[in-house]
Design an enzyme around this catalytic site. Structure first.
Site, PDB file in Angstrom:
ATOM      1  N   HIS A   1      74.590  67.238  53.864  1.00 13.45           N
ATOM      2  CA  HIS A   1      75.716  68.172  53.898  1.00 13.45           C
ATOM      3  C   HIS A   1      76.839  67.503  53.126  1.00 13.45           C
ATOM      4  O   HIS A   1      77.282  66.406  53.479  1.00 13.45           O
ATOM      5  CB  HIS A   1      76.146  68.475  55.326  1.00 13.45           C
ATOM      6  CG  HIS A   1      77.319  69.413  55.385  1.00 13.45           C
ATOM      7  ND1 HIS A   1      77.302  70.648  54.798  1.00 13.45           N
ATOM      8  CD2 HIS A   1      78.552  69.284  55.941  1.00 13.45           C
ATOM      9  CE1 HIS A   1      78.464  71.251  54.994  1.00 13.45           C
ATOM     10  NE2 HIS A   1      79.242  70.438  55.685  1.00 13.45           N
TER      11      HIS A   1
ATOM     12  N   ASP B   1      80.466  67.694  51.935  1.00 11.84           N
ATOM     13  CA  ASP B   1      81.863  68.116  51.837  1.00 11.84           C
ATOM     14  C   ASP B   1      82.448  67.446  50.600  1.00 11.84           C
ATOM     15  O   ASP B   1      82.576  66.221  50.559  1.00 11.84           O
ATOM     16  CB  ASP B   1      82.641  67.693  53.079  1.00 11.84           C
ATOM     17  CG  ASP B   1      82.132  68.379  54.338  1.00 11.84           C
ATOM     18  OD1 ASP B   1      82.046  69.617  54.337  1.00 11.84           O
ATOM     19  OD2 ASP B   1      81.811  67.669  55.311  1.00 11.84           O
TER      20      ASP B   1
ATOM     21  N   ASP C   1      77.820  74.895  58.215  1.00 15.80           N
ATOM     22  CA  ASP C   1      79.001  74.362  58.897  1.00 15.80           C
ATOM     23  C   ASP C   1      80.211  75.277  58.844  1.00 15.80           C
ATOM     24  O   ASP C   1      81.273  74.916  59.340  1.00 15.80           O
ATOM     25  CB  ASP C   1      79.371  72.999  58.293  1.00 15.80           C
ATOM     26  CG  ASP C   1      80.231  72.158  59.228  1.00 15.80           C
ATOM     27  OD1 ASP C   1      80.143  72.354  60.460  1.00 15.80           O
ATOM     28  OD2 ASP C   1      80.985  71.305  58.735  1.00 15.80           O
TER      29      ASP C   1
ATOM     30  N   HIS D   1      84.736  75.496  53.314  1.00 10.59           N
ATOM     31  CA  HIS D   1      85.259  75.758  54.657  1.00 10.59           C
ATOM     32  C   HIS D   1      86.338  74.778  55.094  1.00 10.59           C
ATOM     33  O   HIS D   1      87.331  75.181  55.697  1.00 10.59           O
ATOM     34  CB  HIS D   1      84.112  75.796  55.677  1.00 10.59           C
ATOM     35  CG  HIS D   1      83.234  74.589  55.639  1.00 10.59           C
ATOM     36  ND1 HIS D   1      82.277  74.409  54.674  1.00 10.59           N
ATOM     37  CD2 HIS D   1      83.162  73.497  56.430  1.00 10.59           C
ATOM     38  CE1 HIS D   1      81.650  73.262  54.881  1.00 10.59           C
ATOM     39  NE2 HIS D   1      82.173  72.682  55.930  1.00 10.59           N
TER      40      HIS D   1
END
Length: 877
Positions: A14, A16, A126, A338
């Site tokens: 994941h 970010d 997420d 997000h």
């Protein structure tokens, strides 16, 4: 022995791009991790798959510094081992617009095609809650599967993790929820004790919740490098859990198993924003409101103004600049990740987010000006001073327009294309240096000043087009004086407005007789939360401007009047002062209330000077309506939510991860109604609201939320660990100036019949003006053709279906028109009349691939279902 379950281990990360760390910090890790991933995929045939977090921005970041590895990546994607897309970035779904989500998928999937096929799964592991319109958007790209973590609970209709999920129009996807998140297989230990401690309880939860007993164990985490010893771990898992089958899989294999049991799946509808089993951060929509407002403003500039204007220009013969538009879209889509648009980041990252928005807005403003100039420069009377008015809504509009003209004269006449004088009102006039117009003027020694006039006119502008007014310098014009017959402070045919002693307003709707009081009162209260969530202090003290001593200035102009209301609020400086009932902090408030002579809208600009910390500011709009529901818009539609969430009664006993506070998101409007009378509030960027009050309901629109920590533990409304990390973020206190705007619209009948959605879009799509003069800082050559002095590309009624996008097709010489039905329950038809001959009209997917045979003419077949969008491709003569 039959296996209790099959456990699918999928290597992934994941990613970010930014959070409490910057993009450049993560890029260094990305370069390191990608080399390990590529080497493993290239050298180990048993290591079959790696999921690159479903977003292509990762590859863009990587290739910016490692372009030599494009072929290596392409080989692994084509082999089906490196799994990419479908997104450009891991988007938020509740506070970004429909077109932003559509373009995120469009650019992400187009980026994938340079390397191979995208993953056809709506993968959002997420994001903080799921919009109920996602199945509809996914279907528009041929996606029929989705995987996510946050937002579900059994009150949606099932306690299982596999189900069918439908949007309001019936669009459907197969859903797989990750009930324990995307990282339960991170850094798996290789010893029995470590594995049992981690997984014994996980397997119980996963198997109980699964219809199919096909269990996902995602092997990855935030910025996690691949696990080198995963096969050793899998061997140990088979040894200690012989009743389960462990396989390395890609997500598609899990969905094939789920779809084989389709008849056993429940069907769910609507949005998923419950924080019962995982946090969804319902109040993240008000963090860093300066960024939220900029985000909405720039979305609207690109979708409402720039793309339709560029399409008009293209139909007239000018180039449609796909590359420039993609550049600005990708800048804002990076901000729609997000964490980024949630604004739960470090101060340094927020500064980078602001910089990207500033870049995108600068590009949008300049390209809007460029297209208007190209049109104005190539009219038959190309050298004449002009004022060109652009209406980028699909119906003719009579509008009060405030604009600016420049000329080297102390007076001027304004006339239309029939030679008739156009009355105008001078709001302000000033001299300006000629070097600001064109530095070549002063270069040759001419220092005679120019005059700049801020004027007000009232004009009808054709639908999706423009008209031209002509400026005659040194000629007397039809300059009119200010007028006012107001009995209160402001009045027109629809409203009578008076000022209360506390600076709030009394409104009377003249048509219905409905009265509204204490409108625009400012409420100040504590915020003991963090960047993720609002939470009140244990010792709350709510303050209003009841004791304010407002100063009010009334400004009457020709077709518009304004009330400028100023006051200061004494508020607690911080949480300690609030607890002690002290108030040495200050919030300066300036409300500018504008009423146009022919408008049902009351437009409001709110300017705040915040000099206090750890608090929340809201503007209140009381109504006389007794109702238990509220209507708000969402992507491609609208939905009704309860004023109160019944789960608030027992959330602590039921162990919710966060309180289900009835604080909701809108995109552009929210409406309350009782009987036939209603009030709607339009906003640009103020996307968080609550409805308060026992009987008569009040809109509470969040203006500002000041907090000092990225994450904080043990909040009243979110017990337990901090979300994120406990990092100081002083910039999120939002000290200083903040400007925002909203508008009030009263209506009778249903919101659909009253065209509330259309009126909100029109408010967000102001008439654009271009003042053509013989000088300009930047020079342009003229085109080899002329354009008309007045033009209208298409026309639609101001009720029913609404335009979502008007743009040129990405890969062919056609116009793309996306329409949607904003109603929650009523179907509607769409009527589109082009001014140009339509050679063919085809229906397409959202990705612009044609799905129907070409038809002659512009007739659109069949009604639009509630919340349904449809995309059409027109070839014009």
């Amino acid at each position: 022995m039959k296996a209790v379950s099959r456990v699918h281990i999928t290597p992934h990360m994941h990613w970010d791009r930014e959070w409490y760390f910057t993009t450049e910090e993560s890029r260094i890790l990305l370069v390191n991790n990608m080399e390990e991933i590529l080497c493993r995929l290239e050298q180990d045939n048993e290591y079959k798959y790696y999921v690159l977090d479903g977003q292509t921005a990762i590859l863009e970041d990587y290739f910016a510094v490692k372009p030599e590895n494009k072929d290596r990546v392409k080989k692994q994607v084509e082999a089906g081992k490196l799994i990419i897309g479908p997104w450009y970035t891991q988007t938020d779904t509740t506070i970004v617009s429909a077109e932003s989500i559509v373009r995120n998928l469009m650019y992400g999937m187009r980026d994938c095609l340079a390397f191979g096929e995208p993953m056809k799964i709506g993968y959002l592991p997420d994001s903080f809650g799921m919009s109920g319109q996602l199945p509809h958007i996914y279907n528009g790209f041929g996606i029929t599967r989705t995987m996510f973590w946050r937002g579900c609970s059994e009150r949606h209709g099932t306690d299982k993790t596999e189900f069918l999920w439908q949007s309001s129009d019936g669009s459907e996807v197969t859903a797989q929820v990750l009930p324990l998140g995307y990282a339960i297989g991170k850094y798996l230990p290789a010893d029995e004790n470590g594995l049992r401690k981690r997984l014994d309880s996980y397997f119980d939860v996963l198997e109980k919740a699964s219809v199919t007993k096909e269990i996902l164990l995602p092997n990855g985490h935030d910025q996690m490098p691949l696990q080198q010893n995963i096969f050793e771990v899998m061997d140990k898992l088979r040894e200690i859990y012989p009743q389960r089958k462990f396989v390395m899989s890609r997500f598609e294999e899990v969905f094939e198993k789920i779809e084989a049991q389709r008849d056993n799946l429940a069907t769910l509808k609507g949005e998923f924003i419950d924080g019962k089993y995982m946090r969804v951060h319902r109040t993240i929509g008000s963090t860093r409101m300066d960024i939220k407002i900029a985000h909405a403003r720039i979305e609207n500039k690109i979708v409402n103004l720039l793309e339709p204007l560029a399409t008009l220009a293209w139909t007239l013969g000018f180039e449609y600049h796909h590359g420039l538009l993609e550049k600005m879209w990708k800048e804002i889509l990076k901000n729609h990740a997000h964490d980024s648009i949630g604004c739960c980041c470090s101060d340094k990252v927020h500064r980078e987010i602001v910089a990207r928005f500033e870049l995108a807005e600068d590009m949008a403003d300049n390209l809007i000006r460029f297209y208007m100039r190209k049109i104005a420069d190539n009219m038959p009377q190309s050298d004449a001073d002009k004022l060109v008015l652009f209406n980028l809504m699909p119906w003719p509009r009579e509008e009060v327009i405030n604009t600016t003209v420049r000329l080297r004269a102390s007076q001027f006449n304004l006339r239309d294309d029939r030679g008739q004088p156009v009355p105008y009102f001078i709001r302000h006039a000033r001299e300006i240096d000629p070097g600001l117009i064109d530095r070549q003027i002063v270069h040759y020694g001419n220092y005679d000043p120019f005059m700049e006039f801020d004027i007000q006119i009232n004009q009808i502008v054709p639908s999706m087009g423009y008209r031209t007014l002509y400026i005659e310098a040194n000629q007397p014009g039809n300059v009119i004086a200010a007028k006012s017959d107001a009995e209160g402070i402001l009045e027109n045919a629809f409203w009578q407005i008076a000022l209360n002693e506390d600076g709030s307003l009394q409104l009377v709707d003249k048509d219905s007789g409905v009265r509204y009081d204490r409108v625009l009162q400012i409420e100040e209260s504590s915020d003991d939360g963090d960047e993720y969530d609002y939470s009140p202090a244990k010792e709350e003290w709510v303050i209003t401007a009841a004791n304010a001593k407002p100063q009010c200035d009334i400004i009457h102009e020709a077709w518009q009047s304004r009330a400028v209301i100023r006051y200061d609020m004494a508020v607690p400086l911080n949480l300690s002062e609030r607890s002690a009932r002290q108030s040495t902090g200050r919030v300066g408030v300036v409300l500018v209330v504008t009423l146009s002579h022919n408008s049902r809208r009351i437009d409001v600009d709110i300017n705040l000077d915040n000099q206090a910390d750890d608090h929340r500011l809201r503007v209140l709009v009381p109504t006389p309506f007794n109702t238990d529901s509220v209507l708000a818009d969402t992507q491609f539609g609208s939905l009704t939510r309860p004023v109160n969430d019944s789960a608030m009664n027992n959330w602590q006993q039921e162990g919710w991860k966060e309180a289900p506070v009835p604080v909701w998101n809108m995109l552009n409007y929210v409406a309350l109604q009782e009987g036939r009378n209603g009030m709607a509030v339009f906003s640009e960027g103020l996307r968080e609201f609550e409805v308060i009050g026992e009987e008569k309901k009040t809109f509470a629109i969040t203006l500002l939320r000041g907090v000092g920590l990225l994450g904080k533990e043990d909040l009243l409304l979110r017990p337990g660990r901090p979300s994120g990390i406990k990092m100081p973020v002083p910039d999120s206190q939002l000290r200083g100036l903040l400007s925002c705007r909203l508008s009030l619209l009263s209506y009778t009948g249903t919101p659909t019949a009253a065209g509330v959605a259309q009126q909100a879009r029109a408010w967000l799509t102001p008439v654009q003006c271009y003042n053509k003069i013989p000088w300009d800082v930047m020079k342009l050559n003229k085109a080899g053709f002329n354009v008309p002095e007045s033009y209208s590309l298409l026309k639609m009624p101001p009720v029913g279906c609404l335009i979502s996008a008007l743009k040129k097709a990405e890969d062919r010489q056609e116009v793309i028109l996306r329409l949607f039905n904003p109603a929650e329950s009523a179907t509607c038809d769409a009527t589109v009349a082009f001014s140009r001959e339509v050679i063919s009209c085809s229906e397409t997917m959202m990705d612009e691939h044609i799905t129907t045979e070409e038809n002659q003419g512009s007739n659109l077949s069949g009604p639009f279902l509630p919340g349904q969008s449809r995309t059409f491709s027109y070839r014009l003569a």
